[in-house]
Design an enzyme around this catalytic site. Structure first.
Site, PDB file in Angstrom:
ATOM      1  N   GLN A 235       0.812  -1.214   0.000  1.00  0.00           N
ATOM      2  CA  GLN A 235       0.000   0.000   0.000  1.00  0.00           C
ATOM      3  C   GLN A 235       0.848   1.268   0.000  1.00  0.00           C
ATOM      4  O   GLN A 235       0.315   2.375   0.002  1.00  0.00           O
ATOM      5  CB  GLN A 235      -0.924  -0.012   1.229  1.00  0.00           C
ATOM      6  CG  GLN A 235      -1.908  -1.173   1.208  1.00  0.00           C
ATOM      7  CD  GLN A 235      -2.586  -1.399   2.557  1.00  0.00           C
ATOM      8  OE1 GLN A 235      -2.382  -0.645   3.507  1.00  0.00           O
ATOM      9  NE2 GLN A 235      -3.389  -2.455   2.639  1.00  0.00           N
TER      10      GLN A 235
ATOM     11  N   GLU B  92     -13.881   3.334  11.146  1.00  0.00           N
ATOM     12  CA  GLU B  92     -14.366   4.311  12.124  1.00  0.00           C
ATOM     13  C   GLU B  92     -14.208   5.751  11.668  1.00  0.00           C
ATOM     14  O   GLU B  92     -13.309   6.056  10.899  1.00  0.00           O
ATOM     15  CB  GLU B  92     -13.565   4.181  13.437  1.00  0.00           C
ATOM     16  CG  GLU B  92     -13.675   2.847  14.125  1.00  0.00           C
ATOM     17  CD  GLU B  92     -12.846   2.779  15.406  1.00  0.00           C
ATOM     18  OE1 GLU B  92     -12.076   3.721  15.692  1.00  0.00           O
ATOM     19  OE2 GLU B  92     -12.979   1.766  16.124  1.00  0.00           O
TER      20      GLU B  92
ATOM     21  N   HIS C 253      -0.691  -0.353   5.713  1.00  0.00           N
ATOM     22  CA  HIS C 253      -1.019   0.642   6.733  1.00  0.00           C
ATOM     23  C   HIS C 253       0.037   1.721   6.921  1.00  0.00           C
ATOM     24  O   HIS C 253       0.679   1.811   7.954  1.00  0.00           O
ATOM     25  CB  HIS C 253      -1.339  -0.057   8.063  1.00  0.00           C
ATOM     26  CG  HIS C 253      -2.380  -1.144   7.898  1.00  0.00           C
ATOM     27  ND1 HIS C 253      -2.645  -2.080   8.844  1.00  0.00           N
ATOM     28  CD2 HIS C 253      -3.226  -1.417   6.863  1.00  0.00           C
ATOM     29  CE1 HIS C 253      -3.602  -2.888   8.407  1.00  0.00           C
ATOM     30  NE2 HIS C 253      -3.966  -2.509   7.199  1.00  0.00           N
TER      31      HIS C 253
END
Lengths: 375, 134
Positions: A89, A247, A153
């Site tokens: 990523q 979230e 991440h």
């Protein structure tokens, strides 16, 4: 007859109150749209971030390591972009302008970097200027350690608050048991710096021995949306959960957002990460998504250009390939709407200085939402 | 008699060593499962089931078995544009992951021998290095 209608009415009201609220609420498909999407910048491989220059031209980062300046439909590649660690990523990620860009010319980029030795890479933050289409006066303001070959991440979104502090996110780099709950380690954090990289004297952990003093909040997983609320001035983030449990959080100084001690998500395998969604001393999100939409990019609508949208939050969905519009009331999400369904992996969304919404889609380019009233 | 017993025990010992040791394919698959959990699982999911109309399945995938070279190239350099997997059309972008040739071989061996897939021929780093972008 009247009575049965009243019963029916009561039943419908009950149904509404049962389904209309709560974080697992449904995403709605609007009956009519208020815009048409125009492919404004085409042929981009993976646009990751966008910034608008004072002349209303645009800077776009591409993950593979390019910064592209788009003016009047003409693309120019910026030279001198630092070498990025392109794996998983990670790559070249966000871009943001200094609030006083018009006078000082500073811009900020985040990227995966293998600088500093050790195999692999980690997120770096650089400040620079563009002169004659080249990135000059480069200074690395922050580089997370240690380097790792894990592919996940990197976080890396930016926001400036009203006092001019620079915030950025770094994800937990695929090491959830080690990084997010430990303030002496990088990863799984939101950071706060002065615009030149200095650590603010009132950062929450400046007096904690061994702490990474740039940390502003911790216990995050992988925040890929960060912004300053246009009315309250608070910093908001959204972050990818595991399977379920993405979230939206209001980011507060020194607070712990709980990953992986508490979460509304589960492992990709379906097994539990924890049985806890709440713990004392840990913050609750204002919204969570189940199933995960894989949120990336975030913008508040502050313009009147789109009827009914002012005050809404826009969030890109990578996995479901649409743009989500969320209406908020008293700090809670009360309505979710699906826009541009099936458009592709939505990586970023911004409101331009012209008040129009721009949407970056992987493999396609930048779409501009033209309000129907302007047709 | 003693000589026979010695030979018998020695042979039995060698055989059990051979049986216990993982084959090169098993070793490669083991490394590949680690790569899979790091780079692939968030889209293609734990059992390679994918997400219908978005991320093609790897489990029981006709595309994977019939397009060995294209699949290797896809993992190595990234994949873009329309493909049909098990009768469903997918038009999406998978970025290059930045994996080494050895890592590509390992993850290919893992997915080509998991979830109903079976490949008789092991993918080697040499094969990956010979797969060049179209």
């Amino acid at each position: 007859m009247e009575k049965s209608i009243a019963h029916l009415f009561f039943f419908v009201v009950l149904l509404n109150s049962a389904c209309g609220q709560g974080p697992d609420n449904e995403v709605h498909t609007p009956k009519s749209t208020v815009f048409s999407a125009e492919l404004f910048v085409d042929q981009l491989q993976l646009p990751w971030g966008m910034a608008f220059l004072p002349d209303n031209s645009m800077l776009i980062t591409e993950k593979a390591g390019r910064i592209i300046h788009v003016k009047d439909g003409k693309k120019t590649a910026i030279k001198g972009v630092p070498k990025v660690y392109l794996r998983g990523q990670g790559g070249l990620m966000d871009i943001a302008l200094h609030p006083d860009y018009a006078t000082n010319g500073w811009l900020y980029i985040s990227y995966a970097s293998s600088e500093g030795g050790g195999k692999g890479g980690n997120t770096a933050i650089m400040r620079a200027r563009i002169v004659n289409n080249s990135l000059v006066d480069q200074k690395v303001l922050y580089k997370a350690v240690p380097n790792t070959t894990r592919g996940q991440h990197f976080g890396s979104r930016f926001a400036f608050d009203r006092e001019g502090y620079l915030y950025f996110s770094i994800g937990e780099r695929g090491d959830r048991e080690v990084n997010p709950q430990d303030i002496t380690r990088d990863g799984g954090k939101i950071y706060r710096l002065h615009d030149d990289g200095r650590i603010p004297a009132d950062n929450p952990f400046v007096n904690k021995a061994g702490a990474k003093t740039a940390i502003f909040s911790y216990g995050h997983r992988n925040p890929q949306g960060l912004l300053t609320h246009p009315e309250t001035g608070q910093i908001w983030d959204h972050e990818h959960g595991p399977r379920g449990g993405d979230e939206i959080n209001i980011v507060k100084k020194g607070k712990n957002y709980g990953w992986p001690k508490i979460t509304y998500g589960i492992n990709y395998s379906g097994s539990a990460i924890t049985d806890k969604t709440h713990m004392p001393g840990m913050e609750q999100p204002i919204h969570y998504w189940i199933p995960s939409i894989a949120p990336s990019g975030m913008a508040f609508v502050t313009t009147e250009k789109y009827p009914g949208w002012k005050g809404s939050l826009l969030v890109g969905s990578l996995v479901f390939q649409y743009l989500e519009r969320l209406e908020l009331k008293d700090g809670k999400v009360v309505y979710r709407e699906k826009l541009m369904d099936g458009i592709g992996r939505v990586r970023d969304v911004r409101q331009g200085p012209d008040g129009l919404i721009y949407v970056a889609v992987e493999g396609k380019g930048i779409y501009r939402l033209n309000p129907d009233s302007q047709k | 008699m003693r000589a026979f017993l010695f030979t018998y025990l020695a042979l039995a010992g060698l055989l059990s060593l051979y049986l216990i040791q993982d084959t090169p394919l098993k070793q490669s698959m083991k490394r590949g499962s680690g790569i899979y959990l790091d780079f692939c699982v968030s889209c293609h999911l734990e059992k390679g089931e994918g997400v219908e109309n978005t991320y093609p399945p790897l489990a029981n995938s006709d595309y994977l078995i019939n397009n060995r070279k294209k699949s290797i190239i896809g993992v190595k350099y990234g994949q873009q544009g329309e493909i049909v997997v098990n009768g469903t059309r997918y038009d999406n972008t998978m970025l290059p992951m930045g994996l080494s040739d050895e890592e590509v071989a390992d993850v290919m061996n893992y997915i080509m021998n998991s979830w109903g897939n079976k490949s008789n021929q092991m993918v080697t780093p040499e094969e990956v290095s010979n797969c060049l972008k179209r």
